[in-house]
Design a protein around this motif. Sequence first.
Motif, PDB file in Angstrom:
ATOM      1  N   GLY A  74      -2.262  29.801  13.620  1.00  0.00           N
ATOM      2  CA  GLY A  74      -2.411  30.827  12.598  1.00  0.00           C
ATOM      3  C   GLY A  74      -1.305  31.861  12.660  1.00  0.00           C
ATOM      4  O   GLY A  74      -0.597  32.103  11.690  1.00  0.00           O
ATOM      5  N   LYS A  75      -1.153  32.480  13.822  1.00  0.00           N
ATOM      6  CA  LYS A  75      -0.091  33.468  13.994  1.00  0.00           C
ATOM      7  C   LYS A  75       0.348  33.483  15.450  1.00  0.00           C
ATOM      8  O   LYS A  75      -0.418  33.109  16.343  1.00  0.00           O
ATOM      9  N   SER A 105       4.739  31.097  12.700  1.00  0.00           N
ATOM     10  CA  SER A 105       4.257  29.885  13.359  1.00  0.00           C
ATOM     11  C   SER A 105       5.206  28.708  13.167  1.00  0.00           C
ATOM     12  O   SER A 105       5.187  27.764  13.967  1.00  0.00           O
ATOM     13  N   ASP A 106       6.057  28.759  12.145  1.00  0.00           N
ATOM     14  CA  ASP A 106       6.983  27.638  11.942  1.00  0.00           C
ATOM     15  C   ASP A 106       8.186  27.682  12.884  1.00  0.00           C
ATOM     16  O   ASP A 106       9.041  26.788  12.828  1.00  0.00           O
ATOM     17  N   PHE A 234      -6.117  45.989  16.444  1.00  0.00           N
ATOM     18  CA  PHE A 234      -5.156  46.163  15.350  1.00  0.00           C
ATOM     19  C   PHE A 234      -5.159  44.998  14.375  1.00  0.00           C
ATOM     20  O   PHE A 234      -4.647  45.126  13.261  1.00  0.00           O
ATOM     21  N   MET A 235      -5.721  43.865  14.798  1.00  0.00           N
ATOM     22  CA  MET A 235      -5.805  42.683  13.924  1.00  0.00           C
ATOM     23  C   MET A 235      -6.896  41.779  14.470  1.00  0.00           C
ATOM     24  O   MET A 235      -7.234  41.849  15.658  1.00  0.00           O
ATOM     25  N   ILE A 243      -0.623  34.297  21.655  1.00  0.00           N
ATOM     26  CA  ILE A 243       0.026  35.552  22.051  1.00  0.00           C
ATOM     27  C   ILE A 243       1.045  35.234  23.136  1.00  0.00           C
ATOM     28  O   ILE A 243       0.692  34.734  24.210  1.00  0.00           O
ATOM     29  N   ASN A 244       2.330  35.524  22.870  1.00  0.00           N
ATOM     30  CA  ASN A 244       3.375  35.456  23.897  1.00  0.00           C
ATOM     31  C   ASN A 244       3.396  36.792  24.621  1.00  0.00           C
ATOM     32  O   ASN A 244       3.544  37.843  23.993  1.00  0.00           O
TER      33      ASN A 244
END
Length: 285
Positions: A74-75, A105-106, A234-235, A243-244
């Motif tokens: 997703g993100k 994501s791409d 926040f989201m 998450i990196n």
Amino acid sequence: MKLLRVGTAGSERPALLDAQGTLRDLSGLVPDIDGGLLADEAALGRIRSAAESGELPVLDATGLRVGPPLARIGKVVCIGLNYHDHARETGAEAPGEPVVFFKASDTVVGPDDTVLVPRGSVKTDWEVELAVVIGRTARYLESHEEALAHVAGYAVAHDVSEREFQIERGGTWDKGKNCETFNPLGPWLVTADEVPDPQALSLKLWVNGELKQDGTTTEQIFPVAEVVRYVSHFMTLYPGDVINTGTPAGVAMGQPEPKPYLRAGDVVELEIAGLGRQRQELKGA
């Protein structure tokens, strides 16, 4: 469990690396490894049972490409300046709150896929990072225990960065972080039960065989649990989001002049203890 996806780009099949190091086919049990699977405890339980019974078909790993271990991400949320030693080497003050930015994501490719040096780049840099994969929808989490309960697993990420684009070309960091192929991920998604303490992992990265980064997640300014808790305010984080969590010292930007930024023909290898190893050859875009 060590979950992965193998096959040509865009046609990967789900697989599992068992305790004996044998590659097993999961395509008879699940269509893919994605957020939907990670949120489905029953499906994960079926995979565990099949793995323990030894009934999963064996895959011949010879010549088989390993893709990103997660489909339909997703993100990709990234945390900047999250290691004390990395902040020191770049001359930055340790942030009071997590620095948050995004990668599309791409940008995600397989762990051994080619990384493309952008056209006009003179400051392409390396960053080995611990990636956290979300397994349950997370909103306004209150405690570190709650945060870790929403983590499905962990993976190796390479947060490739173009420093001139990132810092010298105006605006936010996004221009230097979202170039094509700039987020190799994998080889495996290692489920959280196999990583009892995400703050006790060693990270290493080599360029052309020379060790450049040799760090540990104990140096994180904001540990994994705090990062997940904080970001959830926040989201909304959904199953299959990544998450990196930042990089330790040893990046090209932090080294003396002339800084050894990456060029076409360089080979980067990186690993995190228990999470696997990556290898990328760089080519011009």
